[in-house]
Design an enzyme around this catalytic site. Structure first.
Site, short mmCIF file in Angstrom:
data_model
loop_
_atom_site.label_atom_id
_atom_site.label_comp_id
_atom_site.label_asym_id
_atom_site.label_seq_id
_atom_site.Cartn_x
_atom_site.Cartn_y
_atom_site.Cartn_z
N ASN A 10 60.99 -29.49 18.74
CA ASN A 10 61.19 -28.54 20.07
C ASN A 10 61.69 -27.20 19.53
O ASN A 10 63.03 -27.12 19.16
CB ASN A 10 62.05 -29.22 21.03
CG ASN A 10 62.58 -28.45 22.12
OD1 ASN A 10 61.98 -27.23 22.27
ND2 ASN A 10 63.57 -29.06 22.77
N LYS A 12 62.35 -24.67 21.15
CA LYS A 12 63.18 -24.03 22.30
C LYS A 12 62.87 -22.29 22.10
O LYS A 12 61.82 -22.19 22.13
CB LYS A 12 64.56 -24.31 22.01
CG LYS A 12 65.08 -25.71 21.71
CD LYS A 12 66.47 -26.11 21.59
CE LYS A 12 66.68 -27.60 21.45
NZ LYS A 12 67.85 -27.98 21.46
N HIS A 95 64.68 -31.91 29.92
CA HIS A 95 65.32 -31.86 28.61
C HIS A 95 66.40 -31.31 29.04
O HIS A 95 66.74 -30.55 30.23
CB HIS A 95 64.71 -30.28 27.80
CG HIS A 95 65.87 -30.55 26.46
ND1 HIS A 95 66.79 -29.75 26.45
CD2 HIS A 95 65.47 -30.95 25.29
CE1 HIS A 95 67.28 -29.97 25.10
NE2 HIS A 95 66.24 -30.63 24.53
N GLU A 97 69.05 -29.14 28.38
CA GLU A 97 69.02 -27.65 28.55
C GLU A 97 68.49 -27.08 30.04
O GLU A 97 68.92 -26.34 30.72
CB GLU A 97 68.44 -27.28 27.44
CG GLU A 97 69.41 -26.99 26.23
CD GLU A 97 68.64 -27.24 24.94
OE1 GLU A 97 67.60 -26.54 24.96
OE2 GLU A 97 69.35 -27.49 23.93
N GLU A 167 68.38 -38.22 24.26
CA GLU A 167 69.14 -37.15 23.54
C GLU A 167 70.48 -37.11 24.31
O GLU A 167 70.74 -36.30 25.26
CB GLU A 167 68.33 -35.71 23.86
CG GLU A 167 66.93 -35.66 23.21
CD GLU A 167 66.68 -34.31 22.82
OE1 GLU A 167 66.09 -34.04 21.73
OE2 GLU A 167 66.54 -33.49 23.75
N GLY A 173 72.62 -29.80 19.23
CA GLY A 173 72.78 -28.64 18.57
C GLY A 173 74.42 -28.36 18.03
O GLY A 173 74.87 -27.40 17.75
N SER A 213 70.75 -33.29 16.75
CA SER A 213 71.10 -33.11 15.35
C SER A 213 70.53 -33.79 14.20
O SER A 213 71.08 -34.14 13.26
CB SER A 213 72.58 -33.04 15.17
OG SER A 213 73.26 -32.23 16.08
P1 13P Z 1 69.09 -30.24 17.93
O1 13P Z 1 68.11 -31.03 16.76
O2 13P Z 1 69.03 -28.71 17.46
O3 13P Z 1 70.32 -30.86 18.09
O4 13P Z 1 68.27 -30.18 19.15
C1 13P Z 1 67.89 -31.38 19.63
C2 13P Z 1 67.14 -31.12 20.94
O5 13P Z 1 67.43 -30.78 21.94
C3 13P Z 1 65.37 -31.22 21.01
O6 13P Z 1 65.01 -31.40 21.91
#
Ligand code: 13P
Length: 250
Positions: A10, A12, A95, A97, A167, A173, A213
């Site tokens: 992803n 982002k 997601h 976010e 997740e 992150g 992560s």
């Molecule tokens: P990270 O791997 O940067 O923690 O992000 C995970 C994520 O949100 C994938 O959709």
């Protein structure tokens, strides 16, 4: 039933179109595995150029979000038919976010998931608890309401097209990863819930990805858990070397 592993990146809100096409090229040319699905999820602007650049590669492309109406006066939105026509095969739904910053609710997740299915896209429904929910022992309750809401009204035949991504918000992150035991436990809970809501066959064939992560060093341990069917990778998917390292570790 055996489930094919998926490693998804992803991207982002990162990369220009040119950078995204270049990264896709690096992944496609370094890919040495044919036994798993590899998916990249660029920003909308880069989606079609990336899909075109990957047309002779097995690497699949997905959208980071999808609007629930197919067309109309909805300025700024992107629809299922548009994503499909641009070359997407998958779409992320809910997601964390989106839930955290853009007011995503169980209802809107459900609408988006249905829009993906209507357009012939495979939705990836993202679920996961926050740190405070985990500390308050609410993890399973949160997962239950996110599954129940996101999958409301779905038939078993439709569920076979859905992927779940676990997740944990506190692991996204942050460099904090769920332990293998925490991931295994959450995935087992999710699969059990799917079995109770649908049936054993659907539960056994549903792919459940872990995200938060994931990197080349921790991927093997997480992906070795029997209920973990792949990874949804953020930061470590932005460089071909580290994304390919996760694929090699799978
Ligand atoms: P990270 O791997 O940067 O923690 O992000 C995970 C994520 O949100 C994938 O959709």
């Amino acid at each position: 039933m055996s489930r094919k592993l998926m490693i998804a990146g992803n991207w982002k809100l990162h990369l220009t179109v040119e950078e995204a096409v270049s990264l896709a090229g690096g992944i496609a040319s370094g890919l040495a595995r044919e036994d798993l699905d590899v998916l990249v999820i660029p920003g909308f602007l880069a989606l079609e150029p990336v899909a075109l650049s990957l047309s002779s590669s097995p690497v699949l492309v997905g959208g980071q979000n999808i609007f629930w109406e197919d067309q109309g006066a909805f300025t700024g939105e992107v629809s299922g038919p548009q994503l499909k026509a641009a070359g997407a095969r998958y779409a992320l739904v809910g997601h964390s976010e989106r839930r955290q910053y853009f007011g995503e609710t169980e209802k809107t997740c459900n609408l988006r998931l249905n829009a993906a299915l209507r357009a012939g896209l495979r939705p990836i429904l993202c679920v996961g608890e926050t740190q405070s929910e985990r500390e308050a022992d609410q993890t399973e309750g949160v997962l239950e309401s996110q599954l129940a809401g996101g999958l409301a009204g779905l038939q078993a035949g439709q569920m076979e097209l859905v992927t779940i991504a676990y997740e944990p918000v506190w692991a996204i992150g942050t460099g904090l990863t769920a332990t293998e035991e925490q991931a295994a436990q959450a995935h087992a809970y999710l699969r059990g819930w799917i079995e109770a809501r649908f049936d054993k066959g659907v539960a056994n064939s549903t792919r459940i990805l872990y995200g938060g992560s994931v990197n080349p060093a921790n991927a093997a341990g997480l992906l070795n858990q029997p209920e973990v069917d792949g990874a949804l990778v953020g930061g470590a998917s932005l460089k071909a070397d580290s994304f390919l390292g996760i694929i090699q570790a799978a």
